[in-house]
Design a protein around this motif. Structure first.
Motif, PDB file in Angstrom:
ATOM      1  N   GLY A   8      37.025  39.269  54.082  1.00 57.03           N
ATOM      2  CA  GLY A   8      38.023  39.285  53.026  1.00 57.03           C
ATOM      3  C   GLY A   8      39.462  39.265  53.493  1.00 57.03           C
ATOM      4  O   GLY A   8      40.383  39.180  52.673  1.00 57.03           O
ATOM      5  N   GLY A   9      39.671  39.366  54.793  1.00 56.33           N
ATOM      6  CA  GLY A   9      41.032  39.317  55.285  1.00 56.33           C
ATOM      7  C   GLY A   9      41.611  37.914  55.167  1.00 56.33           C
ATOM      8  O   GLY A   9      40.918  36.956  54.841  1.00 56.33           O
ATOM      9  N   GLY A  10      42.915  37.812  55.426  1.00 52.62           N
ATOM     10  CA  GLY A  10      43.564  36.514  55.360  1.00 52.62           C
ATOM     11  C   GLY A  10      45.059  36.639  55.271  1.00 52.62           C
ATOM     12  O   GLY A  10      45.628  37.705  55.532  1.00 52.62           O
ATOM     13  N   LEU A  11      45.680  35.545  54.885  1.00 49.64           N
ATOM     14  CA  LEU A  11      47.132  35.465  54.751  1.00 49.64           C
ATOM     15  C   LEU A  11      47.492  35.489  53.270  1.00 49.64           C
ATOM     16  O   LEU A  11      46.924  34.732  52.469  1.00 49.64           O
ATOM     17  CB  LEU A  11      47.641  34.173  55.407  1.00 49.64           C
ATOM     18  N   VAL A  12      48.435  36.343  52.918  1.00 48.19           N
ATOM     19  CA  VAL A  12      48.857  36.463  51.519  1.00 48.19           C
ATOM     20  C   VAL A  12      50.356  36.721  51.483  1.00 48.19           C
ATOM     21  O   VAL A  12      50.923  37.288  52.433  1.00 48.19           O
ATOM     22  CB  VAL A  12      48.074  37.598  50.827  1.00 48.19           C
ATOM     23  N   GLN A  13      50.987  36.303  50.416  1.00 51.56           N
ATOM     24  CA  GLN A  13      52.412  36.559  50.261  1.00 51.56           C
ATOM     25  C   GLN A  13      52.647  37.991  49.781  1.00 51.56           C
ATOM     26  O   GLN A  13      51.781  38.613  49.146  1.00 51.56           O
ATOM     27  CB  GLN A  13      53.018  35.579  49.261  1.00 51.56           C
ATOM     28  N   ARG A  38      43.559  50.974  59.866  1.00 45.67           N
ATOM     29  CA  ARG A  38      44.256  49.732  60.206  1.00 45.67           C
ATOM     30  C   ARG A  38      45.105  49.929  61.440  1.00 45.67           C
ATOM     31  O   ARG A  38      45.548  51.046  61.735  1.00 45.67           O
ATOM     32  CB  ARG A  38      45.114  49.257  59.040  1.00 45.67           C
ATOM     33  N   GLN A  39      45.325  48.826  62.152  1.00 47.17           N
ATOM     34  CA  GLN A  39      46.140  48.863  63.353  1.00 47.17           C
ATOM     35  C   GLN A  39      47.061  47.660  63.371  1.00 47.17           C
ATOM     36  O   GLN A  39      46.604  46.513  63.429  1.00 47.17           O
ATOM     37  CB  GLN A  39      45.276  48.887  64.610  1.00 47.17           C
ATOM     38  N   ALA A  40      48.345  47.941  63.304  1.00 44.55           N
ATOM     39  CA  ALA A  40      49.362  46.898  63.379  1.00 44.55           C
ATOM     40  C   ALA A  40      49.699  46.626  64.841  1.00 44.55           C
ATOM     41  O   ALA A  40      49.489  47.498  65.699  1.00 44.55           O
ATOM     42  CB  ALA A  40      50.597  47.332  62.618  1.00 44.55           C
ATOM     43  N   PRO A  41      50.233  45.443  65.136  1.00 44.45           N
ATOM     44  CA  PRO A  41      50.580  45.117  66.523  1.00 44.45           C
ATOM     45  C   PRO A  41      51.535  46.146  67.125  1.00 44.45           C
ATOM     46  O   PRO A  41      52.550  46.496  66.511  1.00 44.45           O
ATOM     47  CB  PRO A  41      51.247  43.754  66.402  1.00 44.45           C
ATOM     48  N   GLY A  42      51.189  46.648  68.290  1.00 44.12           N
ATOM     49  CA  GLY A  42      52.046  47.595  68.987  1.00 44.12           C
ATOM     50  C   GLY A  42      52.021  49.002  68.447  1.00 44.12           C
ATOM     51  O   GLY A  42      52.793  49.860  68.899  1.00 44.12           O
ATOM     52  N   PRO A  88      54.818  43.226  53.741  1.00 42.96           N
ATOM     53  CA  PRO A  88      54.703  42.747  55.123  1.00 42.96           C
ATOM     54  C   PRO A  88      54.260  43.851  56.087  1.00 42.96           C
ATOM     55  O   PRO A  88      53.549  43.574  57.056  1.00 42.96           O
ATOM     56  CB  PRO A  88      56.122  42.267  55.429  1.00 42.96           C
ATOM     57  N   GLU A  89      54.647  45.079  55.816  1.00 45.60           N
ATOM     58  CA  GLU A  89      54.253  46.181  56.702  1.00 45.60           C
ATOM     59  C   GLU A  89      52.775  46.546  56.593  1.00 45.60           C
ATOM     60  O   GLU A  89      52.281  47.390  57.347  1.00 45.60           O
ATOM     61  CB  GLU A  89      55.125  47.422  56.465  1.00 45.60           C
ATOM     62  N   ASP A  90      52.057  45.929  55.661  1.00 49.18           N
ATOM     63  CA  ASP A  90      50.606  46.106  55.591  1.00 49.18           C
ATOM     64  C   ASP A  90      49.869  45.198  56.568  1.00 49.18           C
ATOM     65  O   ASP A  90      48.646  45.292  56.717  1.00 49.18           O
ATOM     66  CB  ASP A  90      50.097  45.828  54.171  1.00 49.18           C
ATOM     67  N   THR A  91      50.618  44.303  57.209  1.00 52.14           N
ATOM     68  CA  THR A  91      50.003  43.406  58.187  1.00 52.14           C
ATOM     69  C   THR A  91      49.365  44.203  59.311  1.00 52.14           C
ATOM     70  O   THR A  91      50.020  45.028  59.959  1.00 52.14           O
ATOM     71  CB  THR A  91      51.052  42.444  58.752  1.00 52.14           C
ATOM     72  N   ASP A 112      31.690  57.459  63.647  1.00 51.81           N
ATOM     73  CA  ASP A 112      30.996  57.102  64.878  1.00 51.81           C
ATOM     74  C   ASP A 112      30.574  55.640  64.966  1.00 51.81           C
ATOM     75  O   ASP A 112      30.080  55.205  66.003  1.00 51.81           O
ATOM     76  CB  ASP A 112      29.789  58.018  65.130  1.00 51.81           C
ATOM     77  N   TYR A 113      30.759  54.869  63.921  1.00 51.95           N
ATOM     78  CA  TYR A 113      30.494  53.436  63.998  1.00 51.95           C
ATOM     79  C   TYR A 113      31.655  52.682  63.352  1.00 51.95           C
ATOM     80  O   TYR A 113      32.156  53.086  62.287  1.00 51.95           O
ATOM     81  CB  TYR A 113      29.178  53.071  63.299  1.00 51.95           C
ATOM     82  N   TRP A 114      32.035  51.589  64.026  1.00 51.52           N
ATOM     83  CA  TRP A 114      33.189  50.817  63.583  1.00 51.52           C
ATOM     84  C   TRP A 114      32.834  49.347  63.485  1.00 51.52           C
ATOM     85  O   TRP A 114      32.039  48.835  64.278  1.00 51.52           O
ATOM     86  CB  TRP A 114      34.339  50.986  64.582  1.00 51.52           C
ATOM     87  N   GLY A 115      33.471  48.670  62.522  1.00 49.78           N
ATOM     88  CA  GLY A 115      33.329  47.229  62.441  1.00 49.78           C
ATOM     89  C   GLY A 115      34.232  46.532  63.441  1.00 49.78           C
ATOM     90  O   GLY A 115      34.983  47.171  64.172  1.00 49.78           O
ATOM     91  N   GLN A 116      34.154  45.212  63.443  1.00 53.73           N
ATOM     92  CA  GLN A 116      34.911  44.425  64.411  1.00 53.73           C
ATOM     93  C   GLN A 116      36.349  44.190  63.958  1.00 53.73           C
ATOM     94  O   GLN A 116      37.190  43.765  64.751  1.00 53.73           O
ATOM     95  CB  GLN A 116      34.224  43.067  64.653  1.00 53.73           C
ATOM     96  N   GLY A 117      36.627  44.457  62.715  1.00 53.36           N
ATOM     97  CA  GLY A 117      37.977  44.306  62.185  1.00 53.36           C
ATOM     98  C   GLY A 117      38.195  42.966  61.505  1.00 53.36           C
ATOM     99  O   GLY A 117      37.571  41.965  61.861  1.00 53.36           O
ATOM    100  N   THR A 118      39.092  42.956  60.542  1.00 57.32           N
ATOM    101  CA  THR A 118      39.478  41.726  59.863  1.00 57.32           C
ATOM    102  C   THR A 118      40.997  41.709  59.725  1.00 57.32           C
ATOM    103  O   THR A 118      41.617  42.727  59.395  1.00 57.32           O
ATOM    104  CB  THR A 118      38.783  41.602  58.488  1.00 57.32           C
ATOM    105  N   GLN A 119      41.589  40.580  60.023  1.00 55.31           N
ATOM    106  CA  GLN A 119      43.048  40.461  60.050  1.00 55.31           C
ATOM    107  C   GLN A 119      43.596  40.259  58.639  1.00 55.31           C
ATOM    108  O   GLN A 119      43.123  39.403  57.889  1.00 55.31           O
ATOM    109  CB  GLN A 119      43.469  39.282  60.920  1.00 55.31           C
ATOM    110  N   VAL A 120      44.607  41.040  58.322  1.00 54.97           N
ATOM    111  CA  VAL A 120      45.370  40.871  57.083  1.00 54.97           C
ATOM    112  C   VAL A 120      46.811  40.602  57.467  1.00 54.97           C
ATOM    113  O   VAL A 120      47.421  41.382  58.202  1.00 54.97           O
ATOM    114  CB  VAL A 120      45.279  42.119  56.186  1.00 54.97           C
ATOM    115  N   THR A 121      47.351  39.504  56.984  1.00 56.18           N
ATOM    116  CA  THR A 121      48.732  39.143  57.275  1.00 56.18           C
ATOM    117  C   THR A 121      49.463  38.933  55.953  1.00 56.18           C
ATOM    118  O   THR A 121      49.017  38.144  55.114  1.00 56.18           O
ATOM    119  CB  THR A 121      48.807  37.865  58.120  1.00 56.18           C
ATOM    120  N   VAL A 122      50.554  39.648  55.788  1.00 49.04           N
ATOM    121  CA  VAL A 122      51.354  39.561  54.571  1.00 49.04           C
ATOM    122  C   VAL A 122      52.696  38.952  54.930  1.00 49.04           C
ATOM    123  O   VAL A 122      53.451  39.515  55.731  1.00 49.04           O
ATOM    124  CB  VAL A 122      51.543  40.939  53.926  1.00 49.04           C
ATOM    125  N   SER A 123      52.993  37.818  54.349  1.00 45.45           N
ATOM    126  CA  SER A 123      54.248  37.134  54.634  1.00 45.45           C
ATOM    127  C   SER A 123      55.313  37.536  53.621  1.00 45.45           C
ATOM    128  O   SER A 123      55.029  37.817  52.464  1.00 45.45           O
ATOM    129  CB  SER A 123      54.030  35.624  54.605  1.00 45.45           C
TER     130      SER A 123
END
Length: 124
Positions: A8-13, A38-42, A88-91, A112-123
């Motif tokens: 369900g992740g993706g790019l959204v305005q 969630r984990q943002a870059p850096g 944008p800070e939800d990216t 104790d169990y984690w998924g692989q993650g899905t990228q969410v990018t908000v422009s």
């Protein structure tokens, strides 16, 4: 072995919405609380939302409260994160996780169990 598959992740305005899904297998789903982080870059990974095994109790991180809604369908072994009014800070990469407990919890150590993650990018 528990497996979690996010989608369900993706790019959204900015101002838009997305719904993340996390399908679980390998454990009695309704006996475990579930969480979204969630984990943002850096940045360090942060808590976003959690829901108890029954679905009655939910908690949210301050940065998403009032905009995100966590829910679950125990018949489908799936947990959802409805994200509205995205900023944008939800990216970030969003991860779902299975807790060791039935009750909802905010601490990463309780999962104790984690998924692989899905990228969410908000422009903007």
């Amino acid at each position: 072995q528990v497996q979690l598959v996010e989608s369900g992740g993706g790019l959204v305005q900015a101002g838009g919405s997305l719904r993340l899904s996390c399908a679980a297998s390998g454990r009695t789903f309704s006996s475990s609380a579930m969480g979204w982080f969630r984990q943002a870059p850096g940045k360090e990974r942060e808590f976003a939302a959690t829901i108890s095994g029954s679905g009655v109790t939910t908690y949210y991180g301050d940065s998403v409260k009032g905009r995100f809604t966590i829910s679950r369908d125990n018949a489908k072994n799936t947990v959802y994160l409805q994200m509205n009014s995205l900023k944008p800070e939800d990216t970030a990469v969003y991860y779902c996780a299975v807790a060791r407990t039935t009750w909802a919890r905010r601490d990463e150590n309780g999962y104790d169990y984690w998924g692989q993650g899905t990228q969410v990018t908000v422009s903007s």
